[in-house]
Structure formats: C-alpha cells, structure tokens
Design a protein around this motif. Structure first.
Motif, PDB file in Angstrom:
ATOM      1  N   MET A   1       0.838  -1.209   0.000  1.00 38.13           N
ATOM      2  CA  MET A   1       0.000   0.000   0.000  1.00 38.13           C
ATOM      3  C   MET A   1       0.870   1.254   0.000  1.00 38.13           C
ATOM      4  O   MET A   1       0.540   2.241  -0.651  1.00 38.13           O
ATOM      5  N   THR A   2       1.987   1.198   0.708  1.00 40.87           N
ATOM      6  CA  THR A   2       2.907   2.338   0.733  1.00 40.87           C
ATOM      7  C   THR A   2       3.442   2.606  -0.665  1.00 40.87           C
ATOM      8  O   THR A   2       3.472   3.763  -1.112  1.00 40.87           O
ATOM      9  N   TYR A   3       3.842   1.565  -1.377  1.00 41.29           N
ATOM     10  CA  TYR A   3       4.315   1.741  -2.753  1.00 41.29           C
ATOM     11  C   TYR A   3       3.208   2.286  -3.648  1.00 41.29           C
ATOM     12  O   TYR A   3       3.449   3.091  -4.545  1.00 41.29           O
ATOM     13  N   GLN A   4       1.976   1.876  -3.410  1.00 41.76           N
ATOM     14  CA  GLN A   4       0.850   2.388  -4.189  1.00 41.76           C
ATOM     15  C   GLN A   4       0.651   3.884  -3.929  1.00 41.76           C
ATOM     16  O   GLN A   4       0.410   4.654  -4.860  1.00 41.76           O
ATOM     17  N   LEU A   5       0.759   4.294  -2.674  1.00 40.17           N
ATOM     18  CA  LEU A   5       0.624   5.714  -2.344  1.00 40.17           C
ATOM     19  C   LEU A   5       1.744   6.538  -2.988  1.00 40.17           C
ATOM     20  O   LEU A   5       1.523   7.667  -3.423  1.00 40.17           O
ATOM     21  N   ILE A   6       2.936   5.958  -3.065  1.00 43.66           N
ATOM     22  CA  ILE A   6       4.049   6.634  -3.730  1.00 43.66           C
ATOM     23  C   ILE A   6       3.736   6.785  -5.216  1.00 43.66           C
ATOM     24  O   ILE A   6       3.887   7.869  -5.790  1.00 43.66           O
ATOM     25  N   LYS A   7       3.272   5.709  -5.832  1.00 40.59           N
ATOM     26  CA  LYS A   7       2.952   5.720  -7.255  1.00 40.59           C
ATOM     27  C   LYS A   7       1.862   6.745  -7.571  1.00 40.59           C
ATOM     28  O   LYS A   7       1.915   7.435  -8.592  1.00 40.59           O
ATOM     29  N   GLU A   8       0.874   6.870  -6.684  1.00 41.71           N
ATOM     30  CA  GLU A   8      -0.236   7.804  -6.885  1.00 41.71           C
ATOM     31  C   GLU A   8       0.139   9.245  -6.535  1.00 41.71           C
ATOM     32  O   GLU A   8      -0.644  10.158  -6.751  1.00 41.71           O
ATOM     33  N   GLY A   9       1.330   9.437  -5.974  1.00 38.96           N
ATOM     34  CA  GLY A   9       1.779  10.783  -5.635  1.00 38.96           C
ATOM     35  C   GLY A   9       1.359  11.267  -4.263  1.00 38.96           C
ATOM     36  O   GLY A   9       1.530  12.440  -3.936  1.00 38.96           O
ATOM     37  N   ASP A  10       0.807  10.374  -3.450  1.00 36.69           N
ATOM     38  CA  ASP A  10       0.381  10.764  -2.101  1.00 36.69           C
ATOM     39  C   ASP A  10       1.547  10.859  -1.127  1.00 36.69           C
ATOM     40  O   ASP A  10       1.446  11.543  -0.108  1.00 36.69           O
ATOM     41  N   LEU A  11       2.625  10.129  -1.416  1.00 38.17           N
ATOM     42  CA  LEU A  11       3.833  10.190  -0.597  1.00 38.17           C
ATOM     43  C   LEU A  11       4.998  10.592  -1.490  1.00 38.17           C
ATOM     44  O   LEU A  11       5.162  10.042  -2.579  1.00 38.17           O
ATOM     45  N   ALA A  12       5.783  11.556  -1.031  1.00 39.89           N
ATOM     46  CA  ALA A  12       6.941  12.027  -1.801  1.00 39.89           C
ATOM     47  C   ALA A  12       8.177  11.220  -1.425  1.00 39.89           C
ATOM     48  O   ALA A  12       8.365  10.849  -0.269  1.00 39.89           O
ATOM     49  N   THR A  13       8.996  10.936  -2.424  1.00 42.73           N
ATOM     50  CA  THR A  13      10.210  10.172  -2.183  1.00 42.73           C
ATOM     51  C   THR A  13      11.430  10.916  -2.699  1.00 42.73           C
ATOM     52  O   THR A  13      11.315  11.853  -3.484  1.00 42.73           O
ATOM     53  N   ALA A  14      12.563  10.467  -2.234  1.00 45.53           N
ATOM     54  CA  ALA A  14      13.848  10.977  -2.717  1.00 45.53           C
ATOM     55  C   ALA A  14      14.771   9.783  -2.856  1.00 45.53           C
ATOM     56  O   ALA A  14      14.719   8.851  -2.053  1.00 45.53           O
ATOM     57  N   LYS A  15      15.578   9.815  -3.883  1.00 44.73           N
ATOM     58  CA  LYS A  15      16.548   8.746  -4.104  1.00 44.73           C
ATOM     59  C   LYS A  15      17.879   9.232  -3.555  1.00 44.73           C
ATOM     60  O   LYS A  15      18.410  10.251  -3.987  1.00 44.73           O
ATOM     61  N   ILE A  16      18.412   8.516  -2.586  1.00 44.85           N
ATOM     62  CA  ILE A  16      19.711   8.848  -2.007  1.00 44.85           C
ATOM     63  C   ILE A  16      20.581   7.612  -2.171  1.00 44.85           C
ATOM     64  O   ILE A  16      20.333   6.585  -1.526  1.00 44.85           O
ATOM     65  N   GLY A  17      21.530   7.720  -3.062  1.00 47.53           N
ATOM     66  CA  GLY A  17      22.315   6.551  -3.411  1.00 47.53           C
ATOM     67  C   GLY A  17      21.412   5.545  -4.086  1.00 47.53           C
ATOM     68  O   GLY A  17      20.700   5.874  -5.032  1.00 47.53           O
ATOM     69  N   ARG A  18      21.394   4.339  -3.577  1.00 52.79           N
ATOM     70  CA  ARG A  18      20.531   3.296  -4.129  1.00 52.79           C
ATOM     71  C   ARG A  18      19.205   3.182  -3.387  1.00 52.79           C
ATOM     72  O   ARG A  18      18.331   2.417  -3.792  1.00 52.79           O
ATOM     73  N   ARG A  19      19.050   3.940  -2.332  1.00 51.63           N
ATOM     74  CA  ARG A  19      17.854   3.841  -1.492  1.00 51.63           C
ATOM     75  C   ARG A  19      16.793   4.849  -1.895  1.00 51.63           C
ATOM     76  O   ARG A  19      17.085   6.006  -2.168  1.00 51.63           O
ATOM     77  N   SER A  20      15.562   4.396  -1.926  1.00 47.83           N
ATOM     78  CA  SER A  20      14.422   5.294  -2.080  1.00 47.83           C
ATOM     79  C   SER A  20      13.869   5.540  -0.690  1.00 47.83           C
ATOM     80  O   SER A  20      13.551   4.597   0.036  1.00 47.83           O
ATOM     81  N   LEU A  21      13.772   6.794  -0.311  1.00 50.04           N
ATOM     82  CA  LEU A  21      13.279   7.163   1.012  1.00 50.04           C
ATOM     83  C   LEU A  21      12.044   8.041   0.873  1.00 50.04           C
ATOM     84  O   LEU A  21      11.904   8.784  -0.103  1.00 50.04           O
ATOM     85  N   VAL A  22      11.176   7.968   1.841  1.00 49.64           N
ATOM     86  CA  VAL A  22       9.956   8.766   1.863  1.00 49.64           C
ATOM     87  C   VAL A  22      10.202   9.982   2.752  1.00 49.64           C
ATOM     88  O   VAL A  22      10.810   9.863   3.817  1.00 49.64           O
ATOM     89  N   THR A  23       9.722  11.139   2.316  1.00 50.29           N
ATOM     90  CA  THR A  23       9.893  12.318   3.160  1.00 50.29           C
ATOM     91  C   THR A  23       8.965  12.212   4.373  1.00 50.29           C
ATOM     92  O   THR A  23       7.796  11.822   4.241  1.00 50.29           O
TER      93      THR A  23
END
Length: 73
Positions: free
Chosen positions: A21-43
């Motif tokens: 569900m978290t990945y779905q919220l990211i895909k829908e734009g409800d959660l913002a992410t940042a790529k730091i190195g190889r890791r995707s992190l949620v703000t």
C-alpha cells in the motif's frame, strides 16, 4: 533533530499499512520520495501530511454516511 526521510518500511509502519500500500501511495503521488544513493526514502513531511489528510476526511465521511442512512430509513 527529527528525521527528514524515512525508509519505506518505516513509513508503512508509521501509517499502519503494509509496504504494498505504501508503494501504491508513492505511485499515486500521495507520498513524496527521494533517491539517495541506491535507497528510495519517503519524506517524513509527506507521511505527516498524508496522515493529516486521511484523519481529517474520515470523521466527515462517517457522519455523512450515518446521516444519509438515517434519512433513507
């Protein structure tokens, strides 16, 4: 100091939902992410904002449903 970013599983845990569900919220734009190195992190900000949006919608939705159900009966 509060964290600016959290791992996907930490965001899921904070919201009480699963990783899928978290990945779905990211895909829908409800959660913002940042790529730091190889890791995707949620703000952390987007996690707080999403929780606020969801919690502010639920009580109103429940009241409307109960009022509408009462009027129809």
């Amino acid at each position: 100091m509060e964290p600016v970013f959290v791992a996907i599983h930490e965001a899921a845990e904070a919201l009480g939902i699963g990783r899928t569900m978290t990945y779905q919220l990211i895909k829908e734009g409800d959660l913002a992410t940042a790529k730091i190195g190889r890791r995707s992190l949620v703000t952390a900000e987007s996690v707080r904002a999403y929780a606020a949006r969801v919690s502010s919608k639920e009580p109103a939705g429940k009241e409307e449903t109960s009022e509408g159900g009462g009027a129809a009966a």
